[in-house]
Motif scaffolding. Structure first.
Motif, PDB file in Angstrom:
ATOM      1  N   ALA A 185       0.460  -1.523  -0.218  1.00 27.61           N
ATOM      2  CA  ALA A 185      -0.161   0.172  -0.331  1.00 27.61           C
ATOM      3  C   ALA A 185       1.016   1.189   0.353  1.00 27.61           C
ATOM      4  N   CYS A 186       1.390   1.417   1.001  1.00 26.24           N
ATOM      5  CA  CYS A 186       3.426   2.546   0.990  1.00 26.24           C
ATOM      6  C   CYS A 186       3.354   2.765  -0.535  1.00 26.24           C
ATOM      7  N   ASN A 187       3.819   1.442  -1.172  1.00 33.16           N
ATOM      8  CA  ASN A 187       4.215   1.563  -2.807  1.00 33.16           C
ATOM      9  C   ASN A 187       3.180   2.431  -3.736  1.00 33.16           C
ATOM     10  N   ALA A 188       2.418   2.001  -3.403  1.00 35.20           N
ATOM     11  CA  ALA A 188       1.375   2.054  -4.264  1.00 35.20           C
ATOM     12  C   ALA A 188       0.713   4.005  -4.426  1.00 35.20           C
ATOM     13  N   ILE A 189       1.080   4.446  -3.049  1.00 38.95           N
ATOM     14  CA  ILE A 189       0.782   5.659  -2.517  1.00 38.95           C
ATOM     15  C   ILE A 189       2.821   6.404  -3.042  1.00 38.95           C
ATOM     16  N   TRP A 190       3.523   5.604  -2.973  1.00 37.69           N
ATOM     17  CA  TRP A 190       4.314   6.563  -3.605  1.00 37.69           C
ATOM     18  C   TRP A 190       4.685   6.573  -4.746  1.00 37.69           C
ATOM     19  N   GLN A 191       3.720   5.606  -5.056  1.00 38.20           N
ATOM     20  CA  GLN A 191       4.482   5.265  -6.836  1.00 38.20           C
ATOM     21  C   GLN A 191       3.275   6.735  -6.913  1.00 38.20           C
ATOM     22  N   ASN A 192       1.969   6.782  -7.062  1.00 34.34           N
ATOM     23  CA  ASN A 192       1.760   7.860  -7.417  1.00 34.34           C
ATOM     24  C   ASN A 192       2.062   9.649  -7.513  1.00 34.34           C
TER      25      ASN A 192
END
Length: 100
Positions: A81-88
């Motif tokens: 989930a943190c990666n999804a936020i980071w990537q966006n």
């Protein structure tokens, strides 16, 4: 160079998915560029440790005990989930562009 598969999630919804960057991170890891690989997909060390522990538990015959624990799943899902936020975030594109 390797052919990367297009992300169906990104094409459908227009935003990066939780696994966004995984293919590029694996390719960077295979080239020996470990830090660039972590910048590209930060959860891969968590996933690698999780899979290693799961493999060790399966060899010992204790897979069911480990799979029933909630904390490894929570850590894995939180890291994705943190990666999804980071990537966006726009910030991640700026930092990654400096590493190339």
């Amino acid at each position: 160079m390797f052919l990367l598969l297009p992300c169906a999630y990104k094409q459908l919804f227009g935003i990066s998915c939780p696994l966004c960057g995984f293919q590029r991170a694996i390719l960077l890891l295979l080239e020996g560029r470990i830090l660039d690989s972590i910048y590209q997909f930060p959860p891969w060390p968590v996933m690698a440790i999780w899979l290693l522990v799961l493999f060790i538990m399966s060899v010992r015959g204790k897979t069911q005990i480990y799979l029933s624990l909630k904390w490894p799943w929570i850590v894995l899902l939180l890291s994705l989930a943190c990666n999804a936020i980071w990537q966006n975030l726009e910030l991640s594109r700026t930092i990654v562009s400096f590493t190339r």
